[in-house]
Design a protein around this motif. Sequence first.
Motif, mmCIF file in Angstrom:
data_model
loop_
_atom_site.group_PDB
_atom_site.id
_atom_site.type_symbol
_atom_site.label_atom_id
_atom_site.label_comp_id
_atom_site.label_asym_id
_atom_site.label_seq_id
_atom_site.Cartn_x
_atom_site.Cartn_y
_atom_site.Cartn_z
ATOM 1 N N GLU A 103 0.868 -1.190 0.000
ATOM 2 C CA GLU A 103 0.000 0.000 0.000
ATOM 3 C C GLU A 103 0.894 1.226 0.000
ATOM 4 O O GLU A 103 1.759 1.366 0.856
ATOM 5 C CB GLU A 103 -0.898 -0.048 1.259
ATOM 6 N N ASP A 104 0.697 2.112 -0.979
ATOM 7 C CA ASP A 104 1.606 3.256 -1.109
ATOM 8 C C ASP A 104 1.158 4.478 -0.313
ATOM 9 O O ASP A 104 1.935 5.408 -0.136
ATOM 10 C CB ASP A 104 1.772 3.635 -2.586
ATOM 11 N N GLU A 105 -0.100 4.485 0.139
ATOM 12 C CA GLU A 105 -0.537 5.615 0.965
ATOM 13 C C GLU A 105 0.005 5.390 2.369
ATOM 14 O O GLU A 105 -0.545 4.570 3.118
ATOM 15 C CB GLU A 105 -2.064 5.657 1.009
ATOM 16 N N ASP A 159 -2.924 -3.301 -2.530
ATOM 17 C CA ASP A 159 -3.562 -2.120 -3.109
ATOM 18 C C ASP A 159 -3.345 -2.189 -4.618
ATOM 19 O O ASP A 159 -2.309 -2.677 -5.071
ATOM 20 C CB ASP A 159 -2.910 -0.867 -2.507
ATOM 21 N N GLY A 164 -3.646 0.530 -6.961
ATOM 22 C CA GLY A 164 -2.987 1.701 -7.538
ATOM 23 C C GLY A 164 -1.645 1.959 -6.871
ATOM 24 O O GLY A 164 -1.589 2.486 -5.771
ATOM 25 N N LYS A 202 -12.386 0.323 -0.196
ATOM 26 C CA LYS A 202 -11.920 1.432 0.637
ATOM 27 C C LYS A 202 -13.042 2.462 0.739
ATOM 28 O O LYS A 202 -13.696 2.720 -0.266
ATOM 29 C CB LYS A 202 -10.699 2.106 -0.004
HETATM 30 CA CA CA Z 1 -2.688 3.449 -3.902
#
Ligand code: CA
Length: 225
Positions: A7-9, A51, A53, A101
């Motif tokens: 997850e990049d967030e 995730d 994206g 989400k």
């Molecule tokens: Ca993302």
Amino acid sequence: MRLLLVEDEKRLADVVAGGLSRAGFTVDEIATAADADAALSTTQYDALVLDLGLPDGDGMSVLRDLRRAGNMTPVLILTARDGLEDRVEGLNAGADDYLLKPFAMPELVARLKALLRRPSGVLGVQLDVGNIRFDTISREVDIAASPVSLTGRELSLLEHLMRRAGRVVAKDVLEERIYGFGEEVASNSLEVMVHRLRKKLDDCEATAHVHTVRGVGYLLKEQPA
Ligand code: CA
């Protein structure tokens, strides 16, 4: 149980990793598709939370590469609320479940625990969901201990739904499993078969029901009494 969280967030990833740790999981936190590929090639995880994206690519390609390599680690994908196509594509690409989400931590923990409990494809000679029992060797189904007569394809459909009970199975996946290669399949034949199976189960007072998830697929779920 060791999980890989991709997850990049950063803020979301930290919250999720914290929640999973408190639930007793060991969590490796990763923010890019490249790092995910690297981690998956060196470490055997019990499950992957993915995730879609990601800054350097699509989580879907991580999933495809994983399955192509024969790695059957359970995968739960995280998708945006409007990402219906993502969900279908993810299930088709070999995801085991998805969560929209925003989601609540207890829901994610419950879904992961369900994934980790499930019998793998080769195990689970006897499947039980509610009062439905499926003997996968004799191909016999009992509901509340009474035998039920199902056609070969209905058995195949029920088996797939029971193996993934509580989770949505994409229509494409079911069609692929139930019909042979090159077989001409009318566009509504799966729906017709699901309708027949649902009626048979209901007529026998099964405590699990086949639900339609519009545009996505079907799921078999035990009905709370
Ligand atoms: Ca993302």
